[in-house]
Design a protein around this motif. Structure first.
Motif, mmCIF file in Angstrom:
data_model
loop_
_atom_site.group_PDB
_atom_site.id
_atom_site.type_symbol
_atom_site.label_atom_id
_atom_site.label_comp_id
_atom_site.label_asym_id
_atom_site.label_seq_id
_atom_site.Cartn_x
_atom_site.Cartn_y
_atom_site.Cartn_z
ATOM 1 N N GLU A 88 0.881 -1.165 0.000
ATOM 2 C CA GLU A 88 0.000 0.000 0.000
ATOM 3 C C GLU A 88 0.923 1.221 0.000
ATOM 4 O O GLU A 88 1.111 1.856 1.030
ATOM 5 N N PRO A 89 1.510 1.543 -1.167
ATOM 6 C CA PRO A 89 2.517 2.613 -1.203
ATOM 7 C C PRO A 89 1.913 3.982 -0.977
ATOM 8 O O PRO A 89 0.735 4.218 -1.224
ATOM 9 N N GLY A 90 2.773 4.863 -0.475
ATOM 10 C CA GLY A 90 2.336 6.233 -0.252
ATOM 11 C C GLY A 90 3.507 7.124 0.100
ATOM 12 O O GLY A 90 4.571 6.655 0.495
ATOM 13 N N ILE A 91 3.277 8.404 -0.069
ATOM 14 C CA ILE A 91 4.262 9.399 0.341
ATOM 15 C C ILE A 91 3.730 10.047 1.609
ATOM 16 O O ILE A 91 2.598 10.535 1.645
ATOM 17 N N VAL A 92 4.567 10.006 2.650
ATOM 18 C CA VAL A 92 4.149 10.465 3.967
ATOM 19 C C VAL A 92 4.983 11.675 4.377
ATOM 20 O O VAL A 92 6.192 11.714 4.172
ATOM 21 N N LYS A 93 4.302 12.637 4.958
ATOM 22 C CA LYS A 93 4.938 13.861 5.455
ATOM 23 C C LYS A 93 5.201 13.672 6.954
ATOM 24 O O LYS A 93 4.267 13.500 7.731
ATOM 25 N N ILE A 94 6.499 13.690 7.327
ATOM 26 C CA ILE A 94 6.874 13.460 8.722
ATOM 27 C C ILE A 94 7.401 14.759 9.319
ATOM 28 O O ILE A 94 8.434 15.281 8.883
ATOM 29 N N PRO A 95 6.725 15.300 10.332
ATOM 30 C CA PRO A 95 7.236 16.508 10.989
ATOM 31 C C PRO A 95 8.509 16.172 11.772
ATOM 32 O O PRO A 95 8.588 15.121 12.418
ATOM 33 N N LEU A 96 9.494 17.042 11.689
ATOM 34 C CA LEU A 96 10.796 16.757 12.290
ATOM 35 C C LEU A 96 11.016 17.496 13.601
ATOM 36 O O LEU A 96 10.740 18.687 13.708
ATOM 37 N N ASP A 97 11.549 16.756 14.584
ATOM 38 C CA ASP A 97 12.080 17.368 15.798
ATOM 39 C C ASP A 97 13.576 17.597 15.638
ATOM 40 O O ASP A 97 14.160 18.379 16.366
ATOM 41 N N ALA A 98 14.176 16.881 14.680
ATOM 42 C CA ALA A 98 15.602 17.042 14.392
ATOM 43 C C ALA A 98 15.812 18.422 13.783
ATOM 44 O O ALA A 98 15.087 18.832 12.888
ATOM 45 N N LYS A 99 16.834 19.127 14.265
ATOM 46 C CA LYS A 99 17.071 20.503 13.818
ATOM 47 C C LYS A 99 18.345 20.655 13.000
ATOM 48 O O LYS A 99 18.353 21.359 12.002
ATOM 49 N N SER A 100 19.420 20.014 13.409
ATOM 50 C CA SER A 100 20.698 20.234 12.725
ATOM 51 C C SER A 100 20.765 19.437 11.425
ATOM 52 O O SER A 100 20.023 18.467 11.224
ATOM 53 N N THR A 117 11.349 1.740 2.339
ATOM 54 C CA THR A 117 11.194 3.171 2.587
ATOM 55 C C THR A 117 12.296 3.941 1.885
ATOM 56 O O THR A 117 13.394 3.433 1.693
ATOM 57 N N LEU A 118 11.973 5.161 1.510
ATOM 58 C CA LEU A 118 12.931 6.011 0.818
ATOM 59 C C LEU A 118 12.664 7.460 1.193
ATOM 60 O O LEU A 118 11.545 7.953 1.028
ATOM 61 N N SER A 119 13.677 8.136 1.709
ATOM 62 C CA SER A 119 13.548 9.569 2.004
ATOM 63 C C SER A 119 13.612 10.325 0.692
ATOM 64 O O SER A 119 14.548 10.157 -0.080
ATOM 65 N N LEU A 120 12.625 11.172 0.461
ATOM 66 C CA LEU A 120 12.547 11.898 -0.804
ATOM 67 C C LEU A 120 13.109 13.307 -0.720
ATOM 68 O O LEU A 120 13.922 13.707 -1.556
ATOM 69 N N ASP A 121 12.663 14.062 0.281
ATOM 70 C CA ASP A 121 13.048 15.466 0.332
ATOM 71 C C ASP A 121 12.814 16.008 1.735
ATOM 72 O O ASP A 121 12.047 15.451 2.514
ATOM 73 N N VAL A 122 13.472 17.115 2.008
ATOM 74 C CA VAL A 122 13.258 17.864 3.240
ATOM 75 C C VAL A 122 12.706 19.221 2.824
ATOM 76 O O VAL A 122 13.165 19.809 1.844
ATOM 77 N N SER A 123 11.714 19.700 3.551
ATOM 78 C CA SER A 123 11.127 20.999 3.210
ATOM 79 C C SER A 123 12.170 22.103 3.365
ATOM 80 O O SER A 123 13.186 21.939 4.035
ATOM 81 N N LEU A 129 10.022 16.041 6.651
ATOM 82 C CA LEU A 129 10.729 15.082 5.813
ATOM 83 C C LEU A 129 9.675 14.292 5.042
ATOM 84 O O LEU A 129 8.711 13.788 5.634
ATOM 85 N N TYR A 130 9.839 14.208 3.731
ATOM 86 C CA TYR A 130 8.920 13.444 2.895
ATOM 87 C C TYR A 130 9.517 12.070 2.634
ATOM 88 O O TYR A 130 10.661 11.953 2.194
ATOM 89 N N VAL A 131 8.726 11.034 2.920
ATOM 90 C CA VAL A 131 9.198 9.655 2.817
ATOM 91 C C VAL A 131 8.225 8.855 1.957
ATOM 92 O O VAL A 131 7.010 8.931 2.143
ATOM 93 N N HIS A 132 8.776 8.101 1.006
ATOM 94 C CA HIS A 132 7.973 7.153 0.243
ATOM 95 C C HIS A 132 8.097 5.803 0.933
ATOM 96 O O HIS A 132 9.197 5.357 1.237
#
Length: 159
Positions: A88-100, A117-123, A129-132
């Motif tokens: 059930e593939p999807g692109i998920v938006k993960i809010p980050l607590d990581a700062k550096s 899983t694959l990290s796609l991009d950071v806003s 963090l956008y993850v597929h």
């Protein structure tokens, strides 16, 4: 302070290997653990010393990552060899607590190293963090697993 404790730990481990005469990985790991214990015993203030808190957390994180890696490999392999696909593939938006940059990069790479899983991009503002992912049955549960698993444990080590 952390670097000097780590270098002292490494030096004592190498001395252990040299004294015992057994140049093996197992002997080095034993020497590292023994020297860590000796440094811990001789430390004057253990509560404030980050080195003695980080090493056990780092070891725990390595085992956690290996567990997640094996679990994801089994899930993907099972899906490949069975006739019915459970993806059930999807692109998920993960809010980050990581700062550096280091924290975000490590988190993104750990997610990418896990099969499925694959990290796609950071806003641009570095807050998302956008993850597929191949298996997104519940988006909130997926985000919670990343936040309470990889990110929380990674931040405990880096901060």
């Amino acid at each position: 302070m952390i670097k000097t404790k780590f270098l002292s730990n490494l030096l004592l481990s190498l001395i252990w290997v040299a004294i015992t005469g057994a140049f093996t990985v197992e002997n080095f790991v034993f020497g590292f653990a023994l020297s860590f214990f000796l440094l811990w015993i001789t430390a004057t203030d253990r509560r404030d010393n980050k080195y003695f808190n980080r090493i056990p957390k780092l070891i725990g994180f390595v085992f956690f990552f290996l567990y997640e890696l094996i679990k994801a490999n089994i899930e993907v392999a099972y899906d490949v060899i069975t006739p019915r696909h459970y993806m059930e593939p999807g692109i998920v938006k993960i809010p980050l607590d990581a700062k550096s940059d280091l924290e975000i990069t490590l988190l993104a790479n750990l997610i990418t190293l896990t099969p499925g899983t694959l990290s796609l991009d950071v806003s641009d503002d570095r807050k998302v963090l956008y993850v597929h992912a191949m298996y997104v049955k519940d988006r909130e549960e997926f985000v919670a697993n990343i936040k309470n698993g990889f990110e929380r444990r990674l931040l405990e080590i880096t901060r």
